[in-house]
Design a protein around this motif. Structure first.
Motif, PDB file in Angstrom:
ATOM      1  N   GLN A  65       0.821  -1.205   0.000  1.00 20.84           N
ATOM      2  CA  GLN A  65       0.000   0.000   0.000  1.00 20.84           C
ATOM      3  C   GLN A  65       0.860   1.263   0.000  1.00 20.84           C
TER       4      GLN A  65
ATOM      5  N   LEU B 202       2.031   1.776  -3.514  1.00 15.64           N
ATOM      6  CA  LEU B 202       0.941   2.262  -4.354  1.00 15.64           C
ATOM      7  C   LEU B 202       0.748   3.772  -4.151  1.00 15.64           C
TER       8      LEU B 202
ATOM      9  N   PHE C  95      -5.562  -0.739 -11.302  1.00 11.04           N
ATOM     10  CA  PHE C  95      -6.389  -1.031 -10.134  1.00 11.04           C
ATOM     11  C   PHE C  95      -7.836  -0.555 -10.234  1.00 11.04           C
ATOM     12  N   TRP C  96      -8.166   0.199 -11.309  1.00 13.48           N
ATOM     13  CA  TRP C  96      -9.538   0.688 -11.376  1.00 13.48           C
ATOM     14  C   TRP C  96     -10.086   0.802 -12.797  1.00 13.48           C
TER      15      TRP C  96
ATOM     16  N   TRP D  91     -14.340  -5.714  -9.857  1.00  8.19           N
ATOM     17  CA  TRP D  91     -14.833  -4.888  -8.745  1.00  8.19           C
ATOM     18  C   TRP D  91     -16.361  -4.879  -8.701  1.00  8.19           C
TER      19      TRP D  91
ATOM     20  N   GLU E 272     -13.030   5.028  -7.305  1.00  8.04           N
ATOM     21  CA  GLU E 272     -11.600   4.979  -7.594  1.00  8.04           C
ATOM     22  C   GLU E 272     -10.786   5.453  -6.393  1.00  8.04           C
TER      23      GLU E 272
ATOM     24  N   THR F 262     -10.948   2.878  -3.511  1.00  4.85           N
ATOM     25  CA  THR F 262     -10.214   1.660  -3.863  1.00  4.85           C
ATOM     26  C   THR F 262      -8.702   1.873  -3.813  1.00  4.85           C
ATOM     27  N   LEU F 263      -8.228   2.956  -4.369  1.00  5.54           N
ATOM     28  CA  LEU F 263      -6.790   3.203  -4.410  1.00  5.54           C
ATOM     29  C   LEU F 263      -6.207   3.481  -3.029  1.00  5.54           C
TER      30      LEU F 263
ATOM     31  N   VAL G 141      -7.487  -4.173   0.767  1.00  6.82           N
ATOM     32  CA  VAL G 141      -6.065  -4.131   0.452  1.00  6.82           C
ATOM     33  C   VAL G 141      -5.580  -5.504  -0.026  1.00  6.82           C
TER      34      VAL G 141
ATOM     35  N   LYS H 280      -6.584  -5.731  -3.688  1.00  6.66           N
ATOM     36  CA  LYS H 280      -5.664  -4.969  -4.550  1.00  6.66           C
ATOM     37  C   LYS H 280      -4.338  -5.712  -4.707  1.00  6.66           C
TER      38      LYS H 280
ATOM     39  N   ILE I  66      -4.831  -8.429  -7.167  1.00 11.33           N
ATOM     40  CA  ILE I  66      -4.836  -7.929  -8.548  1.00 11.33           C
ATOM     41  C   ILE I  66      -3.399  -7.713  -9.030  1.00 11.33           C
ATOM     42  N   TYR I  67      -2.583  -7.132  -8.179  1.00 15.33           N
ATOM     43  CA  TYR I  67      -1.201  -6.866  -8.579  1.00 15.33           C
ATOM     44  C   TYR I  67      -0.428  -8.166  -8.810  1.00 15.33           C
TER      45      TYR I  67
END
Length: 201
Positions: free
Chosen positions: A43, A46, A82-83, A92, A113, A116-117, A135, A138, A141-142
């Motif tokens: 995080q 990011l 991420f979005w 999502w 957005e 989420t970020l 988190v 996310k 996803i990464y």
């Protein structure tokens, strides 16, 4: 917490080009909310715009093009990854639908957005359970991006279930099990979806 000698970090200036009224003290505090070092590091990277994307690899001449490895249509920036990507948007949308259907206290919570970020948004109240799930999603996803696979809810729920069991064991051995039960009581149905239902992700 954020500023020293009125110097604004480069990442903050970049994010401020896309969002208005961000609470940067809260955003940076959220990076250290979890005990898991990998989640903290993820995080923080990011927020500081240090995560590697196809665009950054392309700029460094480590990729043939900057296109998103999920949709292969648009330049893959952090925000796209991420979005904005249509594949991630579908992910999502399903995530939010199952959250609404299985967590009654989240029925009016809508992903944006910004939320989420950064894990937070002005006038939006969340709890530890949701913050942790978000988190981890996310991070998942990464990891999909890095491994060349597409994100899907079945796989995410498997990850969440495993992490939930690890947290439960840790709470048991540290004597904080009652707090654990209170924290996760709203999310039991949501966390078990991956085991007991068929998800069209």
């Amino acid at each position: 917490i954020l500023l020293k000698n009125d110097i604004i970090p480069t990442a903050v200036s970049r994010w401020n080009d896309f969002f208005e009224g961000l609470d940067w003290n809260e955003i940076f505090l959220r990076c250290f909310k979890f005990a898991d070092i990998k989640l903290k590091w993820f995080q923080a990277r990011l927020v500081h715009r240090l995560l590697r994307t196809r665009k950054s690899f392309y700029v460094c001449k480590l990729a043939e093009d900057p296109l998103c490895s999920f949709c292969n249509e648009n330049v893959q920036t952090i925000q796209h990854l991420f979005w904005q990507c249509k594949i991630v948007q579908t992910f999502w949308s399903l995530f939010e639908r199952y959250l609404h259907d299985n967590c009654s206290h989240c029925i009016t919570l809508n992903l944006t957005e910004e939320l989420t970020l950064f894990g937070c948004k002005n006038n939006v109240v969340t709890d530890f359970g949701f913050d942790y799930i978000l988190v981890v999603a996310k991070f998942y996803i990464y990891k999909c991006y890095m491994s060349g696979s597409l994100p899907n809810l079945q796989a995410l729920f498997a990850v969440l279930k495993r992490r939930h069991l690890e947290l439960e064991y840790l709470a048991y051995v540290t004597g904080s099990y009652p707090d654990f039960i209170r924290c996760w009581s709203h999310y039991q149905s949501f966390l078990h979806l991956g085991m007991y239902s068929s998800l069209d992700a």
